[in-house]
Motif scaffolding. Structure first.
Motif, PDB file in Angstrom:
ATOM      1  N   GLU A  17      29.030  65.703  45.684  1.00 55.09           N
ATOM      2  CA  GLU A  17      27.563  66.260  46.399  1.00 55.09           C
ATOM      3  C   GLU A  17      27.087  67.563  46.235  1.00 55.09           C
ATOM      4  O   GLU A  17      25.948  67.697  46.146  1.00 55.09           O
ATOM      5  N   GLN A  18      28.148  68.570  45.941  1.00 50.62           N
ATOM      6  CA  GLN A  18      27.584  69.844  45.600  1.00 50.62           C
ATOM      7  C   GLN A  18      27.008  69.938  44.233  1.00 50.62           C
ATOM      8  O   GLN A  18      26.164  70.459  44.002  1.00 50.62           O
ATOM      9  N   ASN A  19      27.800  69.076  43.348  1.00 45.73           N
ATOM     10  CA  ASN A  19      27.108  68.934  41.946  1.00 45.73           C
ATOM     11  C   ASN A  19      25.785  68.155  42.077  1.00 45.73           C
ATOM     12  O   ASN A  19      24.734  68.736  41.211  1.00 45.73           O
ATOM     13  N   GLU A  20      25.469  67.359  42.899  1.00 44.98           N
ATOM     14  CA  GLU A  20      24.384  66.650  43.073  1.00 44.98           C
ATOM     15  C   GLU A  20      23.250  67.415  43.469  1.00 44.98           C
ATOM     16  O   GLU A  20      22.002  67.546  42.876  1.00 44.98           O
ATOM     17  N   ILE A  21      23.521  68.456  44.324  1.00 47.55           N
ATOM     18  CA  ILE A  21      22.787  69.490  44.905  1.00 47.55           C
ATOM     19  C   ILE A  21      22.248  70.558  43.809  1.00 47.55           C
ATOM     20  O   ILE A  21      21.118  71.006  43.579  1.00 47.55           O
ATOM     21  N   CYS A  22      23.297  70.873  43.171  1.00 45.72           N
ATOM     22  CA  CYS A  22      23.118  71.688  42.037  1.00 45.72           C
ATOM     23  C   CYS A  22      21.977  71.050  41.068  1.00 45.72           C
ATOM     24  O   CYS A  22      21.134  71.767  40.531  1.00 45.72           O
ATOM     25  N   SER A  23      22.137  69.901  40.780  1.00 48.60           N
ATOM     26  CA  SER A  23      21.302  69.088  39.964  1.00 48.60           C
ATOM     27  C   SER A  23      19.772  69.130  40.624  1.00 48.60           C
ATOM     28  O   SER A  23      18.698  69.610  39.835  1.00 48.60           O
ATOM     29  N   PHE A  24      19.865  68.922  41.810  1.00 40.19           N
ATOM     30  CA  PHE A  24      18.385  68.963  42.648  1.00 40.19           C
ATOM     31  C   PHE A  24      17.604  70.267  42.343  1.00 40.19           C
ATOM     32  O   PHE A  24      16.506  70.562  42.137  1.00 40.19           O
ATOM     33  N   PHE A  25      18.510  71.133  42.596  1.00 40.81           N
ATOM     34  CA  PHE A  25      18.148  72.634  42.457  1.00 40.81           C
ATOM     35  C   PHE A  25      17.527  72.899  41.031  1.00 40.81           C
ATOM     36  O   PHE A  25      16.455  73.623  41.095  1.00 40.81           O
ATOM     37  N   GLN A  26      18.142  72.436  39.840  1.00 44.96           N
ATOM     38  CA  GLN A  26      17.920  72.785  38.682  1.00 44.96           C
ATOM     39  C   GLN A  26      16.329  72.096  38.476  1.00 44.96           C
ATOM     40  O   GLN A  26      15.413  72.462  37.816  1.00 44.96           O
ATOM     41  N   MET A  27      15.978  70.969  38.951  1.00 42.06           N
ATOM     42  CA  MET A  27      14.721  70.208  39.039  1.00 42.06           C
ATOM     43  C   MET A  27      13.776  70.854  39.933  1.00 42.06           C
ATOM     44  O   MET A  27      12.639  71.146  39.514  1.00 42.06           O
ATOM     45  N   PHE A  28      14.187  71.015  41.226  1.00 40.86           N
ATOM     46  CA  PHE A  28      13.319  71.827  42.077  1.00 40.86           C
ATOM     47  C   PHE A  28      12.715  73.259  41.609  1.00 40.86           C
ATOM     48  O   PHE A  28      11.618  73.590  41.913  1.00 40.86           O
ATOM     49  N   LEU A  29      13.656  73.841  40.835  1.00 44.51           N
ATOM     50  CA  LEU A  29      13.393  75.418  40.461  1.00 44.51           C
ATOM     51  C   LEU A  29      12.890  75.454  39.026  1.00 44.51           C
ATOM     52  O   LEU A  29      12.710  76.565  38.651  1.00 44.51           O
ATOM     53  N   THR A  30      12.395  74.452  38.670  1.00 45.72           N
ATOM     54  CA  THR A  30      12.087  74.491  37.146  1.00 45.72           C
ATOM     55  C   THR A  30      10.857  75.553  36.731  1.00 45.72           C
ATOM     56  O   THR A  30      11.028  76.392  35.834  1.00 45.72           O
ATOM     57  N   ASP A  31       9.919  75.577  37.862  1.00 44.12           N
ATOM     58  CA  ASP A  31       8.802  76.594  37.520  1.00 44.12           C
ATOM     59  C   ASP A  31       8.871  77.710  38.557  1.00 44.12           C
ATOM     60  O   ASP A  31       7.944  78.135  38.775  1.00 44.12           O
ATOM     61  N   GLN A  32      10.152  78.034  39.078  1.00 41.86           N
ATOM     62  CA  GLN A  32      10.067  78.991  40.306  1.00 41.86           C
ATOM     63  C   GLN A  32      11.062  79.876  39.849  1.00 41.86           C
ATOM     64  O   GLN A  32      12.101  79.456  38.975  1.00 41.86           O
ATOM     65  N   LYS A  33      11.265  80.943  40.631  1.00 40.91           N
ATOM     66  CA  LYS A  33      12.303  82.122  40.446  1.00 40.91           C
ATOM     67  C   LYS A  33      13.405  81.284  40.845  1.00 40.91           C
ATOM     68  O   LYS A  33      13.871  80.852  41.924  1.00 40.91           O
ATOM     69  N   LYS A  34      14.662  81.395  40.100  1.00 41.24           N
ATOM     70  CA  LYS A  34      16.074  80.875  40.132  1.00 41.24           C
ATOM     71  C   LYS A  34      16.817  81.506  41.049  1.00 41.24           C
ATOM     72  O   LYS A  34      17.899  80.751  41.529  1.00 41.24           O
ATOM     73  N   ASP A  35      16.787  82.827  41.107  1.00 40.92           N
ATOM     74  CA  ASP A  35      17.800  83.399  41.981  1.00 40.92           C
ATOM     75  C   ASP A  35      17.406  83.479  43.407  1.00 40.92           C
ATOM     76  O   ASP A  35      16.728  84.261  44.106  1.00 40.92           O
ATOM     77  N   ARG A  36      17.689  82.317  44.117  1.00 40.84           N
ATOM     78  CA  ARG A  36      17.265  82.079  45.589  1.00 40.84           C
ATOM     79  C   ARG A  36      18.430  81.588  46.383  1.00 40.84           C
ATOM     80  O   ARG A  36      19.279  81.092  45.910  1.00 40.84           O
ATOM     81  N   ASN A  37      18.432  81.978  47.771  1.00 42.36           N
ATOM     82  CA  ASN A  37      19.376  81.394  48.505  1.00 42.36           C
ATOM     83  C   ASN A  37      18.726  80.254  49.499  1.00 42.36           C
ATOM     84  O   ASN A  37      17.475  80.480  49.829  1.00 42.36           O
ATOM     85  N   PHE A  38      19.685  79.325  49.939  1.00 38.54           N
ATOM     86  CA  PHE A  38      18.934  78.384  50.743  1.00 38.54           C
ATOM     87  C   PHE A  38      20.217  78.022  51.804  1.00 38.54           C
ATOM     88  O   PHE A  38      21.359  77.918  51.523  1.00 38.54           O
ATOM     89  N   TRP A  39      19.726  78.088  53.205  1.00 42.91           N
ATOM     90  CA  TRP A  39      20.741  77.864  54.145  1.00 42.91           C
ATOM     91  C   TRP A  39      21.212  76.518  54.127  1.00 42.91           C
ATOM     92  O   TRP A  39      20.611  75.562  53.923  1.00 42.91           O
ATOM     93  N   ILE A  40      22.656  76.501  54.270  1.00 43.39           N
ATOM     94  CA  ILE A  40      23.322  75.278  54.217  1.00 43.39           C
ATOM     95  C   ILE A  40      23.826  74.999  55.788  1.00 43.39           C
ATOM     96  O   ILE A  40      23.952  76.197  56.569  1.00 43.39           O
ATOM     97  N   GLY A  41      24.225  73.872  56.418  1.00 47.55           N
ATOM     98  CA  GLY A  41      24.625  73.935  57.562  1.00 47.55           C
ATOM     99  C   GLY A  41      26.235  74.532  57.915  1.00 47.55           C
ATOM    100  O   GLY A  41      26.965  73.490  58.618  1.00 47.55           O
ATOM    101  N   LEU A  42      26.491  75.727  57.331  1.00 43.97           N
ATOM    102  CA  LEU A  42      27.827  76.106  57.718  1.00 43.97           C
ATOM    103  C   LEU A  42      27.786  77.511  58.376  1.00 43.97           C
ATOM    104  O   LEU A  42      27.195  78.328  57.913  1.00 43.97           O
TER     105      LEU A  42
END
Length: 237
Positions: free
Chosen positions: A129-154
């Motif tokens: 699941e961690q790798n899958e979310i990493c992949s989502f981020f690669q797609m999601f941030l294609t045209d955006q700044k890549k150094d970003r933080n996203f809250w997770i439920g921890l």
């Protein structure tokens, strides 16, 4: 001599009268202040009760809204033809849908947003699941700044170093960045998923819960099975 004594007695009597009058005035002021204090305490109690009623109504409203959102999404999951309209802007992986925010909020405000959507902050239970979310981020941030933080439920807000997910599970699989979590300045109690590429799949960091960041919501379809079993909502399908 006698005149002097009489004068002294008169002065003492006058002082006594003045003292008595002053004492009565002071006692009267104390009584008035006591009454005002009691009135203020009564008003405060009434306002406190009203505040609690409003808070309870608001919490009930939030709970109903969350329940309705879960129900709506479960109906959409059951009728896959409606799934796209219910999960617009969500990404799907196996039994979960993920929503990646573009706004910035504190950890608690981000979680509230997820719950209003019938979801919660993302829980990452495995390397897959961690790798899958990493992949989502690669797609999601294609045209955006890549150094970003996203809250997770921890978070370890309740007990320091006792990291738990928002569903109450204790953290097992860990994907912290090197030297993290470090609780810098004794004030880093919430976890973010950092999109910096240099750390590969080890992307988590602990930061202050009050910092405003993006966030990831997760809706797991297991909620639908639990809801169907407990409330017979399956009949609505």
């Amino acid at each position: 001599m006698e005149d002097g004594v009489y004068d002294d007695v008169g002065s003492i009597y006058s002082l006594r009268v003045n003292f008595t009058a002053g004492r009565e005035t002071l006692l009267s002021s104390i009584r008035n202040l006591t009454e005002e204090r009691d009135q203020l305490k009564s008003s405060y109690q009434i306002l406190t009760e009203e505040k609690e009623k409003i808070q309870n109504k608001f919490q009930t409203f939030i709970s109903q809204t969350e329940h309705e959102q879960i129900l709506l999404k479960c109906i959409c999951v059951h009728h896959s033809v409606k799934e796209k309209s219910c999960f617009e802007d969500w990404k799907k992986h196996k039994n979960s849908f993920y929503f990646f925010s573009t706004e910035h909020k504190s950890w608690s405000a981000a979680r509230e947003d997820c719950r209003e959507r019938g979801a919660d902050l993302v829980i990452i239970n495995s390397r897959v699941e961690q790798n899958e979310i990493c992949s989502f981020f690669q797609m999601f941030l294609t045209d955006q700044k890549k150094d970003r933080n996203f809250w997770i439920g921890l978070t370890d807000e309740n007990t320091e170093n006792m990291w738990k997910w928002v569903d109450g599970q204790t953290l097992t699989d860990k994907f912290w960045k090197k030297h993290e979590p470090n609780d810098a300045n004794d004030g880093e109690d919430c976890a973010v998923f950092t999109t910096t590429a240099e750390f590969g799949w080890r992307t988590w960091n602990d930061i202050s819960c009050s910092v405003r960041e993006n966030w990831v919501c997760e809706f797991n379809t297991a909620k639908c099975h639990r809801m169907s079993n407990s409330t017979k909502i399956v009949k609505l399908y």
